[in-house]
Structure formats: C-alpha cells, structure tokens
Design a protein around this motif. Structure first.
Motif, short mmCIF file in Angstrom:
data_model
loop_
_atom_site.label_atom_id
_atom_site.label_comp_id
_atom_site.label_asym_id
_atom_site.label_seq_id
_atom_site.Cartn_x
_atom_site.Cartn_y
_atom_site.Cartn_z
N VAL A 1 0.80 -1.19 -0.28
CA VAL A 1 -0.14 0.21 0.03
C VAL A 1 1.01 1.07 -0.15
O VAL A 1 1.54 1.81 1.03
CB VAL A 1 -0.97 -0.14 1.32
N ASN A 2 0.99 1.63 -1.45
CA ASN A 2 2.08 3.01 -1.08
C ASN A 2 0.93 4.73 -0.74
O ASN A 2 0.17 5.17 -1.97
CB ASN A 2 1.93 3.10 -2.46
N ASN A 3 0.87 4.50 0.68
CA ASN A 3 -0.16 5.19 0.95
C ASN A 3 0.71 6.73 1.81
O ASN A 3 0.07 7.78 1.14
CB ASN A 3 -0.80 4.93 2.19
N ALA A 4 1.65 6.81 1.48
CA ALA A 4 2.91 7.93 2.15
C ALA A 4 2.70 9.29 0.72
O ALA A 4 2.15 8.53 -0.51
CB ALA A 4 4.14 8.03 2.07
N GLY A 5 2.04 10.33 1.24
CA GLY A 5 2.52 11.36 0.67
C GLY A 5 1.97 12.81 1.24
O GLY A 5 2.06 12.63 1.94
N ILE B 1 7.72 12.55 -3.43
CA ILE B 1 7.14 11.61 -2.35
C ILE B 1 6.07 10.80 -2.14
O ILE B 1 5.73 10.23 -3.15
CB ILE B 1 6.82 12.30 -0.93
N ASN B 2 5.65 11.82 -4.17
CA ASN B 2 3.83 11.39 -4.51
C ASN B 2 3.96 10.03 -5.71
O ASN B 2 2.99 9.21 -6.14
CB ASN B 2 3.13 12.59 -4.76
N LEU B 3 5.37 10.37 -6.21
CA LEU B 3 5.65 10.16 -7.66
C LEU B 3 6.90 9.04 -7.89
O LEU B 3 6.91 8.27 -7.95
CB LEU B 3 5.23 10.66 -9.17
N LYS B 4 7.78 9.32 -7.85
CA LYS B 4 9.16 8.63 -7.45
C LYS B 4 8.87 8.18 -6.47
O LYS B 4 9.52 6.46 -6.68
CB LYS B 4 10.46 10.29 -7.18
N SER B 5 9.10 8.16 -5.71
CA SER B 5 9.49 7.21 -4.78
C SER B 5 8.01 5.62 -4.56
O SER B 5 9.18 4.92 -4.28
CB SER B 5 8.97 7.73 -2.99
N PRO B 6 7.03 6.11 -4.60
CA PRO B 6 5.82 4.18 -4.85
C PRO B 6 6.91 4.16 -6.23
O PRO B 6 6.73 2.36 -5.71
CB PRO B 6 5.11 5.15 -5.30
#
Length: 134
Positions: free
Chosen positions: A85-89, A110-115
């Motif tokens: 679950v890629n929830n961090a944002g 945080i919202n695109l690259k890391s997930p």
C-alpha cells in the motif's frame, strides 16, 4: 501467513488500512516518519490481533535509505509480499501561483518517484502474480 507493507501508516487512511489488514491476519511492515505515532499505531494493532508480526520502519519514503530498509525488512522477515500500500503522500495547500520549485520537487519525489522505486525494489524480487499494489 500473508504480509503487507503500508507506507504512511501512522495516521489517516494508512492507519485505517493497517487496522483492516491486522484484523485479517496479515503480518505488517509499517512505514512512516513519525516514530511516536507509528508506535501508537502498533499498540492499537496488537490489540486487534496479538498473533501477527508487526515491524516498524521509521523513515522518509523519499529517502533511498528508507527504501533500502523496507526492501531488507521484507527479505529478512517474510521473503515474500502479498500487498503493498503506497499511501505516504505530500500536498501543499498553498495557491498554485505561490508554490515554489523546491516544494514541487518534494511532492513529486514523495507522491510519484518513491512509490515507483519501491515497487521496483519489491516486485522485481518477489514475482508473485497474486500480489496487490495500491
């Protein structure tokens, strides 16, 4: 036993998803920046299901070290992954006209690259056709 990684799991939607998965009997790796809130979440989850394994990973999801730590925790503790679950944002509530480039870069990281990087780290290793990505 099924296992899941939930980023941004110390509050909000991530915390609620963690509760649901704990109730369903998933072993969990919880990822968040706030150690105090993450430890509180763990205590709540233990009350929901005392039989599951809950591992905390304190760190910023945009940090390569945190992504490496998550990968190592999955390898060491589960050697498989059923749910990510890629929830961090992050979101800046300021006007689009006043947002600066540094804030834009932070949000993209945080919202695109890391997930994307986390998916690559975990799913090129664990090629489980039944793995769910959120």
């Amino acid at each position: 036993m099924k296992c899941a990684v939930i980023t941004g799991s110390s509050s909000g939607i991530g915390k609620e998803i963690s509760k649901k998965l704990a109730f369903q009997g998933f072993d969990l790796i919880l990822v968040a920046r706030n150690k105090v809130n993450l430890e509180k979440t763990k205590k709540e989850l233990v009350e929901i299901n005392k039989r599951i394994n809950i591992i905390l990973c304190i760190g910023d999801i945009s940090s390569p070290n945190t992504l490496n730590n998550i990968e190592e925790l999955v390898k060491t503790n589960f050697n498989k992954l059923d749910v990510l679950v890629n929830n961090a944002g992050a979101f800046d509530v300021n006007s689009i006209m006043s947002i600066n480039e540094s804030t834009i870069d932070t949000q993209i990281n945080i919202n695109l690259k890391s997930p994307i990087l986390l998916i690559q780290k975990l799913f090129f290793i664990y090629k489980n056709p039944k793995t769910l990505i959120y």
